[in-house]
Design a protein around this motif. Structure first.
Motif, short mmCIF file in Angstrom:
data_model
loop_
_atom_site.label_atom_id
_atom_site.label_comp_id
_atom_site.label_asym_id
_atom_site.label_seq_id
_atom_site.Cartn_x
_atom_site.Cartn_y
_atom_site.Cartn_z
N CYS A 1 0.80 -1.23 0.00
CA CYS A 1 0.00 0.00 0.00
C CYS A 1 0.83 1.28 0.00
N ILE A 2 2.07 1.24 0.43
CA ILE A 2 2.85 2.46 0.62
C ILE A 2 3.06 3.18 -0.71
N GLY A 3 2.74 4.49 -0.72
CA GLY A 3 2.92 5.31 -1.89
C GLY A 3 1.73 5.32 -2.84
N TRP A 4 0.64 4.68 -2.43
CA TRP A 4 -0.52 4.57 -3.30
C TRP A 4 -1.77 5.07 -2.60
N ASP A 5 -2.76 5.49 -3.39
CA ASP A 5 -4.04 5.90 -2.84
C ASP A 5 -5.02 4.72 -2.92
N TYR A 6 -5.80 4.58 -1.86
CA TYR A 6 -6.78 3.49 -1.76
C TYR A 6 -8.15 4.06 -1.41
N ILE A 7 -9.19 3.35 -1.86
CA ILE A 7 -10.54 3.60 -1.39
C ILE A 7 -10.80 2.56 -0.31
N LEU A 8 -11.17 3.02 0.85
CA LEU A 8 -11.47 2.13 1.98
C LEU A 8 -12.99 2.20 2.16
N ARG A 9 -13.62 1.08 1.85
CA ARG A 9 -15.08 1.03 1.80
C ARG A 9 -15.60 0.02 2.81
N PRO A 10 -16.59 0.44 3.64
CA PRO A 10 -17.18 -0.54 4.57
C PRO A 10 -18.10 -1.48 3.81
N GLU A 11 -17.65 -2.72 3.62
CA GLU A 11 -18.43 -3.68 2.83
C GLU A 11 -19.28 -4.59 3.69
N SER A 12 -19.08 -4.54 4.98
CA SER A 12 -19.92 -5.35 5.86
C SER A 12 -20.24 -4.56 7.11
N LEU A 13 -21.21 -5.02 7.84
CA LEU A 13 -21.59 -4.33 9.07
C LEU A 13 -20.54 -4.62 10.15
N PRO A 14 -20.33 -3.69 11.06
CA PRO A 14 -19.36 -3.94 12.14
C PRO A 14 -19.90 -5.01 13.08
N PRO A 15 -19.00 -5.67 13.83
CA PRO A 15 -19.47 -6.68 14.79
C PRO A 15 -20.39 -6.06 15.83
N ALA A 16 -21.40 -6.81 16.26
CA ALA A 16 -22.37 -6.30 17.24
C ALA A 16 -21.77 -6.20 18.63
#
Length: 148
Positions: free
Chosen positions: A133-148
């Protein structure tokens, strides 16, 4: 004001995981840019700098100074994991999409440690991005619900 964007507000602070003050180092060469200290980096008087207020984004949301975000852009030269740690509650509850540039191994590791349990997935913007990942741009997308 010039663009009549009344909903945009500028704050003289840096997003972080705590409320404090820190030195923002102002490098003048092309090898790096202004940044808060990296892990194990020390400041000396030869490095131009000034103090900046640090505040967690969770605090700004809680006090109503900002709305809960739908989208967050993070490109803070190695301090992104601390900026996101200061928004952990907001990230868990409001699940914004994040666009982030990574600048250090610690930033990558700590961001993954924080976001992967919340169901965030890391998708490179550039298909040639390396796995570290270093030196690059990423999209961080919540694809699932967080743990309850």
């Amino acid at each position: 004001r010039r663009n009549r964007l009344e909903w945009v507000h500028a704050f003289q602070l840096a997003a972080s995981d705590c409320t404090s003050r820190e030195r923002l180092m102002l490098y003048r060469d092309a090898s790096t840019s202004a940044h808060l200290p990296y892990e194990n980096e020390t400041w000396n008087e030869a490095i131009p700098s000034f103090e900046v207020q640090l505040r967690p984004l969770d605090e700004l949301v809680k006090t109503g100074e900002i709305r809960p975000p739908d989208f967050i852009k993070v490109d803070v030269e190695g301090h992104g994991h601390k900026a996101l740690a200061g928004a952990a509650h907001t990230l868990e509850i409001h699940r914004p999409i994040i666009m982030m540039g990574f600048h250090s191994e610690t930033e990558v590791t700590e961001t993954k440690r924080l976001l992967e349990p919340l169901g965030y997935r890391f998708n490179p913007i550039n298909p040639l991005a390396t796995p570290d990942c270093i030196g690059w741009d990423y999209i961080l997308r919540p694809e699932s619900l967080p743990p309850a």
